[in-house]
Write an enzyme that holds these catalytic residues in place. Structure first.
Site, PDB file in Angstrom:
ATOM      1  N   LYS A  70       0.850  -1.203   0.000  1.00 51.23           N
ATOM      2  CA  LYS A  70       0.000   0.000   0.000  1.00 51.23           C
ATOM      3  C   LYS A  70       0.887   1.255   0.000  1.00 51.23           C
ATOM      4  O   LYS A  70       0.626   2.215  -0.723  1.00 51.23           O
ATOM      5  CB  LYS A  70      -0.933  -0.009   1.227  1.00 51.23           C
ATOM      6  CG  LYS A  70      -2.034  -1.058   1.124  1.00 51.23           C
ATOM      7  CD  LYS A  70      -2.804  -1.237   2.435  1.00 51.23           C
ATOM      8  CE  LYS A  70      -3.783  -2.404   2.325  1.00 51.23           C
ATOM      9  NZ  LYS A  70      -4.531  -2.656   3.572  1.00 51.23           N
ATOM     10  N   GLN A 114      -4.263  -1.759   9.826  1.00 53.68           N
ATOM     11  CA  GLN A 114      -4.256  -3.076   9.183  1.00 53.68           C
ATOM     12  C   GLN A 114      -4.801  -4.132  10.135  1.00 53.68           C
ATOM     13  O   GLN A 114      -4.430  -4.203  11.305  1.00 53.68           O
ATOM     14  CB  GLN A 114      -2.819  -3.436   8.740  1.00 53.68           C
ATOM     15  CG  GLN A 114      -2.718  -4.683   7.893  1.00 53.68           C
ATOM     16  CD  GLN A 114      -3.405  -4.566   6.530  1.00 53.68           C
ATOM     17  OE1 GLN A 114      -3.542  -3.484   5.978  1.00 53.68           O
ATOM     18  NE2 GLN A 114      -3.861  -5.692   6.002  1.00 53.68           N
ATOM     19  N   ASP A 137     -10.837   2.738   4.322  1.00 57.99           N
ATOM     20  CA  ASP A 137     -11.129   1.301   4.255  1.00 57.99           C
ATOM     21  C   ASP A 137     -12.628   1.043   4.150  1.00 57.99           C
ATOM     22  O   ASP A 137     -13.045  -0.071   3.827  1.00 57.99           O
ATOM     23  CB  ASP A 137     -10.629   0.600   5.533  1.00 57.99           C
ATOM     24  CG  ASP A 137      -9.298  -0.113   5.326  1.00 57.99           C
ATOM     25  OD1 ASP A 137      -9.026  -0.539   4.195  1.00 57.99           O
ATOM     26  OD2 ASP A 137      -8.556  -0.253   6.316  1.00 57.99           O
TER      27      ASP A 137
HETATM   28  N1  GUN Z   1      -6.827  -6.926   6.390  1.00 58.66           N
HETATM   29  C1  GUN Z   1      -7.237  -7.641   5.321  1.00 58.66           C
HETATM   30  N2  GUN Z   1      -7.798  -6.828   4.391  1.00 58.66           N
HETATM   31  C2  GUN Z   1      -7.737  -5.579   4.897  1.00 58.66           C
HETATM   32  C3  GUN Z   1      -8.140  -4.320   4.396  1.00 58.66           C
HETATM   33  O1  GUN Z   1      -8.706  -4.159   3.306  1.00 58.66           O
HETATM   34  N3  GUN Z   1      -7.894  -3.254   5.222  1.00 58.66           N
HETATM   35  C4  GUN Z   1      -7.305  -3.385   6.448  1.00 58.66           C
HETATM   36  N4  GUN Z   1      -7.126  -2.291   7.178  1.00 58.66           N
HETATM   37  N5  GUN Z   1      -6.926  -4.554   6.921  1.00 58.66           N
HETATM   38  C5  GUN Z   1      -7.127  -5.635   6.162  1.00 58.66           C
END
Ligand code: GUN
Length: 311
Positions: A70, A114, A137
């Site tokens: 990311k 995350q 998100d």
């Molecule tokens: N863990 C797995 N997928 C995601 C996501 O799209 N965002 C976040 N913050 N954590 C995750």
């Protein structure tokens, strides 16, 4: 060779020739190129750059890889990117204090924490602490509520949004089709089902949600024109479970240990790609499919938050 087996071989070849692999790499790149172009217009007017903050708690290997990716992608677009790496022992109070500090910083557009978080931290509490206007998100109750109501001012969870971008990029007909979503998580399955059933250009499907308690799963998957699988069980959807010429979207991404590889693992989706590719009309590979679209969708959400903040 008998006539039947020759015919079978020809039909498999024809089907294979007509099959389209939904390419996450080029599709995500064209979305990112567009964001970069649009951003340049804002920079030319003297505006600051968009800023995405990611918080990573602990040492989970997959989470580290995702956050690194990311960050790399955000920087490649010319976004500011900050990653706060906190130890596994971080308290809930300390994490909340970090989120609140980022909430108050007017130069930060998007905040992601995350998941999964260590067991001693209440994940939902953290999600609800992020300002809805910075929740790129799309996990905050306000954004989930807006999605459920079809209010487009909020943020949509990046993975289902990435799937919708893929359907749009390949102009896949969804109107009136039967879409079966396997998985009911708040991150993927639930928002995915809302998007596919919404009264929209790449929605308007008749949606069935299957989950761990569904009986006779094949009865549902075999009637799916569009099959979206998000359960995290490697290769569990086999060719005998798929309707001929279905659109198959594989959201699963599991790490399988392999001592012969430098990384120590390889990636597998929820769909048995080797088999199912011969039956589907469209199919996403793993890797190279939905995962890359998820990042493009996250960057798109961050750019949307940025435009809302500077206006
Ligand atoms: N863990 C797995 N997928 C995601 C996501 O799209 N965002 C976040 N913050 N954590 C995750």
């Amino acid at each position: 060779m008998t006539k039947l087996s020759i015919n079978h071989k020809i039909s498999v070849i024809l089907q294979y020739k007509n099959m389209v692999i939904l390419d996450g790499k080029t599709t995500a790149q064209s979305i990112k190129d567009q964001i970069q172009k649009d951003l340049q217009a804002y920079l030319d007017k003297g505006h600051r750059r968009p800023h995405l903050v990611a918080i990573l708690v602990g040492e989970d290997g997959a989470s580290r890889t995702y956050v690194d990716s990311k960050e790399r992608n955000a920087k490649a677009l010319g976004f500011e990117s900050t990653v706060l790496r906190l130890p596994e022992t971080t308290t809930e109070e300390a994490l909340i204090a970090c989120v609140q500090a980022f909430n108050q910083d007017a130069d930060i557009d998007g905040i992601i924490v995350q998941s999964p978080l260590p067991k001693h931290i209440n994940e939902n509490l953290i999600t609800q602490t992020i300002l809805a206007s910075k929740d790129v998100d799309g996990f905050h109750d306000v954004n989930m509520g807006k999605l459920a109501k079809g209010d487009e001012s909020g943020f949509i969870s990046a993975t289902p949004m990435g799937v919708m971008m893929m359907l749009k990029a390949y102009n896949i007909d969804t109107q009136g089709k039967h879409c079966v979503v396997i998985g009911r998580s708040n991150i993927v399955g639930r928002p995915m089902s809302l998007l596919m059933s919404a009264n929209s250009r790449y929605g308007n499907a008749t949606v069935t949600i299957c989950h761990s308690k569904t009986q006779n799963l094949s009865d549902y998957t075999l009637s799916a024109d569009i099959l979206i699988v998000a359960i995290g069980k490697p290769s569990c959807i086999t060719a005998d479970m798929v309707k001929p010429n279905a659109v198959v979207i594989d959201v699963g991404i599991s790490r399988i240990d392999d001592a012969n590889r430098k990384s120590g693992f390889y990636l597998r989706g929820d769909v048995d790609f080797e088999q199912v590719q011969h039956k589907a009309a469209y199919i996403t590979p793993v890797p190279g499919g939905v995962g890359l679209m998820t990042i493009a969708a996250l960057l798109s959400n961050t750019f949307k938050a940025y435009k809302q903040h500077i206006s």
